[in-house]
Scaffold this motif. Sequence first.
Motif, mmCIF file in Angstrom:
data_model
loop_
_atom_site.group_PDB
_atom_site.id
_atom_site.type_symbol
_atom_site.label_atom_id
_atom_site.label_comp_id
_atom_site.label_asym_id
_atom_site.label_seq_id
_atom_site.Cartn_x
_atom_site.Cartn_y
_atom_site.Cartn_z
ATOM 1 N N ILE A 1 24.018 -12.601 -2.100
ATOM 2 C CA ILE A 1 24.466 -11.475 -2.938
ATOM 3 C C ILE A 1 23.979 -10.144 -2.350
ATOM 4 O O ILE A 1 23.127 -10.127 -1.461
ATOM 5 C CB ILE A 1 23.886 -11.583 -4.389
ATOM 6 N N GLN A 2 24.505 -9.057 -2.892
ATOM 7 C CA GLN A 2 23.979 -7.729 -2.585
ATOM 8 C C GLN A 2 22.800 -7.471 -3.526
ATOM 9 O O GLN A 2 22.987 -7.442 -4.736
ATOM 10 C CB GLN A 2 25.052 -6.654 -2.846
ATOM 11 N N PRO A 3 21.581 -7.268 -2.999
ATOM 12 C CA PRO A 3 20.422 -7.137 -3.889
ATOM 13 C C PRO A 3 20.452 -5.884 -4.767
ATOM 14 O O PRO A 3 20.837 -4.815 -4.313
ATOM 15 C CB PRO A 3 19.237 -7.062 -2.919
ATOM 16 N N LYS A 4 20.065 -6.060 -6.049
ATOM 17 C CA LYS A 4 19.981 -4.925 -6.979
ATOM 18 C C LYS A 4 18.551 -4.693 -7.452
ATOM 19 O O LYS A 4 18.228 -3.628 -7.958
ATOM 20 C CB LYS A 4 20.855 -5.195 -8.202
ATOM 21 N N TYR A 5 17.730 -5.727 -7.393
ATOM 22 C CA TYR A 5 16.331 -5.620 -7.816
ATOM 23 C C TYR A 5 15.454 -6.150 -6.708
ATOM 24 O O TYR A 5 15.915 -6.853 -5.821
ATOM 25 C CB TYR A 5 16.063 -6.473 -9.063
ATOM 26 N N LYS A 6 14.144 -5.883 -6.836
ATOM 27 C CA LYS A 6 13.186 -6.445 -5.865
ATOM 28 C C LYS A 6 13.261 -7.973 -5.861
ATOM 29 O O LYS A 6 13.135 -8.592 -4.812
ATOM 30 C CB LYS A 6 11.764 -5.990 -6.219
ATOM 31 N N LEU A 7 13.492 -8.548 -7.053
ATOM 32 C CA LEU A 7 13.615 -10.013 -7.115
ATOM 33 C C LEU A 7 14.773 -10.483 -6.226
ATOM 34 O O LEU A 7 14.647 -11.456 -5.484
ATOM 35 C CB LEU A 7 13.839 -10.471 -8.564
ATOM 36 N N HIS A 8 15.912 -9.765 -6.310
ATOM 37 C CA HIS A 8 17.060 -10.097 -5.453
ATOM 38 C C HIS A 8 16.701 -9.983 -3.974
ATOM 39 O O HIS A 8 17.125 -10.792 -3.164
ATOM 40 C CB HIS A 8 18.236 -9.151 -5.727
ATOM 41 N N GLU A 9 15.926 -8.952 -3.653
ATOM 42 C CA GLU A 9 15.526 -8.769 -2.243
ATOM 43 C C GLU A 9 14.715 -9.962 -1.764
ATOM 44 O O GLU A 9 14.910 -10.451 -0.658
ATOM 45 C CB GLU A 9 14.721 -7.470 -2.076
ATOM 46 N N LYS A 10 13.797 -10.421 -2.628
ATOM 47 C CA LYS A 10 12.992 -11.609 -2.287
ATOM 48 C C LYS A 10 13.910 -12.811 -2.084
ATOM 49 O O LYS A 10 13.685 -13.627 -1.183
ATOM 50 C CB LYS A 10 12.002 -11.941 -3.405
ATOM 51 N N MET A 11 14.922 -12.929 -2.950
ATOM 52 C CA MET A 11 15.852 -14.054 -2.834
ATOM 53 C C MET A 11 16.584 -14.006 -1.495
ATOM 54 O O MET A 11 16.759 -15.026 -0.832
ATOM 55 C CB MET A 11 16.846 -14.029 -4.008
ATOM 56 N N MET A 12 16.988 -12.806 -1.080
ATOM 57 C CA MET A 12 17.715 -12.696 0.191
ATOM 58 C C MET A 12 16.784 -12.862 1.398
ATOM 59 O O MET A 12 17.229 -13.255 2.466
ATOM 60 C CB MET A 12 18.491 -11.373 0.256
ATOM 61 N N GLU A 13 15.477 -12.613 1.184
ATOM 62 C CA GLU A 13 14.511 -12.917 2.258
ATOM 63 C C GLU A 13 14.417 -14.424 2.470
ATOM 64 O O GLU A 13 14.238 -14.895 3.606
ATOM 65 C CB GLU A 13 13.122 -12.352 1.916
ATOM 66 N N ALA A 14 14.555 -15.179 1.379
ATOM 67 C CA ALA A 14 14.541 -16.648 1.489
ATOM 68 C C ALA A 14 15.755 -17.120 2.294
ATOM 69 O O ALA A 14 15.671 -18.060 3.081
ATOM 70 C CB ALA A 14 14.539 -17.287 0.105
ATOM 71 N N VAL A 15 16.885 -16.429 2.110
ATOM 72 C CA VAL A 15 18.086 -16.767 2.884
ATOM 73 C C VAL A 15 17.841 -16.439 4.354
ATOM 74 O O VAL A 15 18.138 -17.234 5.248
ATOM 75 C CB VAL A 15 19.321 -15.987 2.357
ATOM 76 N N LYS A 16 17.252 -15.264 4.587
ATOM 77 C CA LYS A 16 17.031 -14.819 5.958
ATOM 78 C C LYS A 16 16.092 -15.770 6.715
ATOM 79 O O LYS A 16 16.369 -16.145 7.861
ATOM 80 C CB LYS A 16 16.447 -13.401 5.944
ATOM 81 N N SER A 17 15.013 -16.170 6.074
ATOM 82 C CA SER A 17 14.075 -17.079 6.752
ATOM 83 C C SER A 17 14.766 -18.399 7.062
ATOM 84 O O SER A 17 14.493 -19.026 8.088
ATOM 85 C CB SER A 17 12.815 -17.285 5.911
ATOM 86 N N SER A 18 15.673 -18.806 6.201
ATOM 87 C CA SER A 18 16.401 -20.057 6.451
ATOM 88 C C SER A 18 17.397 -19.906 7.591
ATOM 89 O O SER A 18 17.709 -20.869 8.288
ATOM 90 C CB SER A 18 17.140 -20.507 5.192
ATOM 91 N N LEU A 19 17.907 -18.691 7.762
ATOM 92 C CA LEU A 19 18.825 -18.442 8.884
ATOM 93 C C LEU A 19 18.070 -18.527 10.196
ATOM 94 O O LEU A 19 18.590 -18.989 11.212
ATOM 95 C CB LEU A 19 19.453 -17.052 8.762
ATOM 96 N N GLU A 20 16.803 -18.087 10.158
ATOM 97 C CA GLU A 20 16.029 -18.004 11.395
ATOM 98 C C GLU A 20 15.640 -19.371 11.962
ATOM 99 O O GLU A 20 15.623 -19.540 13.173
ATOM 100 C CB GLU A 20 14.785 -17.127 11.177
ATOM 101 N N ASP A 21 15.315 -20.320 11.084
ATOM 102 C CA ASP A 21 14.840 -21.594 11.659
ATOM 103 C C ASP A 21 15.848 -22.741 11.589
ATOM 104 O O ASP A 21 15.503 -23.888 11.883
ATOM 105 C CB ASP A 21 13.492 -21.998 11.051
#
Length: 288
Positions: free
Chosen positions: A62-82
């Motif tokens: 999703i497009q993040p709207k809150y800090k919680l959303h940003e954390k959620m998209m960081e979880a996606v990003k870390s999964s993309l990396e490994d």
Amino acid sequence: MKSGFVNIFGKPNAGKSTLLNALMGEKLAIVSPKVQTTRHRIKGILNDRNYQIIFSDTPGIIQPKYKLHEKMMEAVKSSLEDADVALLIVDIKDDLTEADQTFSSLSLKVPAILVLNKTDLVNRETIDKAVDFFSGKSYCKKIIEISALKNKGISELLDAIISLLPEGEPFYEDDNLSDLPMKFFVGELIREKIFYLYQDEIPYHATVLVQEFKEKHTLTKITADIILQRETQKGIILGEGGKMIKQLGTLARKEIEEFIGRKVFLELFVKVRPRWRDNEIYLREYGY
Ligand SMILES: Nc1nc2c(ncn2[C@@H]2O[C@H](COP(=O)(O)OP(=O)(O)OP(=O)(O)O)[C@@H](O)[C@H]2O)c(=O)[nH]1
Ligand SMILES: [Mg+2]
């Protein structure tokens, strides 16, 4: 021996968590009919004589709207990396062009399997059209049709995953199912029941923090806080005469008992932490 990380990506509600559970044959991730249910990266470790697959369920993109959303998209990003292999899952009833844009934007560098989910809800013609649509896409190595809910196509998908998995030794001891602690899974099961029982903004403004998990002689005692954004939401969670929270407690307790295989005494407390979703300190305290 083959081993590697196989990470699941897709839009909210596509069926990522249902798929993780189907692949594992075990309910590790919570599922609900509402979008944005999953907030963490959840690993499931599948062991076999010839392979170890570490699956990761991730929050919907999703497009993040809150800090919680940003954390959620960081979880996606870390999964993309490994990731060694990516599973790109799409709800076949969703807008395929939008899904394609989301998948293209990931700029994947690893082989991907396009997973057409919820095929139990549509006819053959719709499935064929979707296969045609995704066949030419550059990120798409293979297309597999499944119904994660009905457990259809899961063994075909597993075969396709194994064929793309790199050679290597296992990353984890073979008696582990996940890398997350019991307190996490217990909190998630309570959160799942909040998603089922309450409407509108309530599930999105709530989180659960398990304070105590104690194995006693005949049962396990669990204490958990339900954290809300606003004072007015307390009354909704409690319900008339405490009717709703009682129902929540009963539903959650039953699922936790099934998960840990023991009797549970569950105590729930309701707390208000204004704007916790945008507060770095609260977010960290609640495990995000
Ligand atoms: N009919 C049908 N429903 C499905 C299927 N897979 C998942 N669902 C339903 O779709 C809804 C969303 O499933 P989830 O697994 O929670 O979806 P998700 O992608 O993890 O969603 P987020 O965590 O919010 O990103 C639930 O109501 C599931 O029961 C399927 O193959 N067929
Ligand atoms: Mg999910």
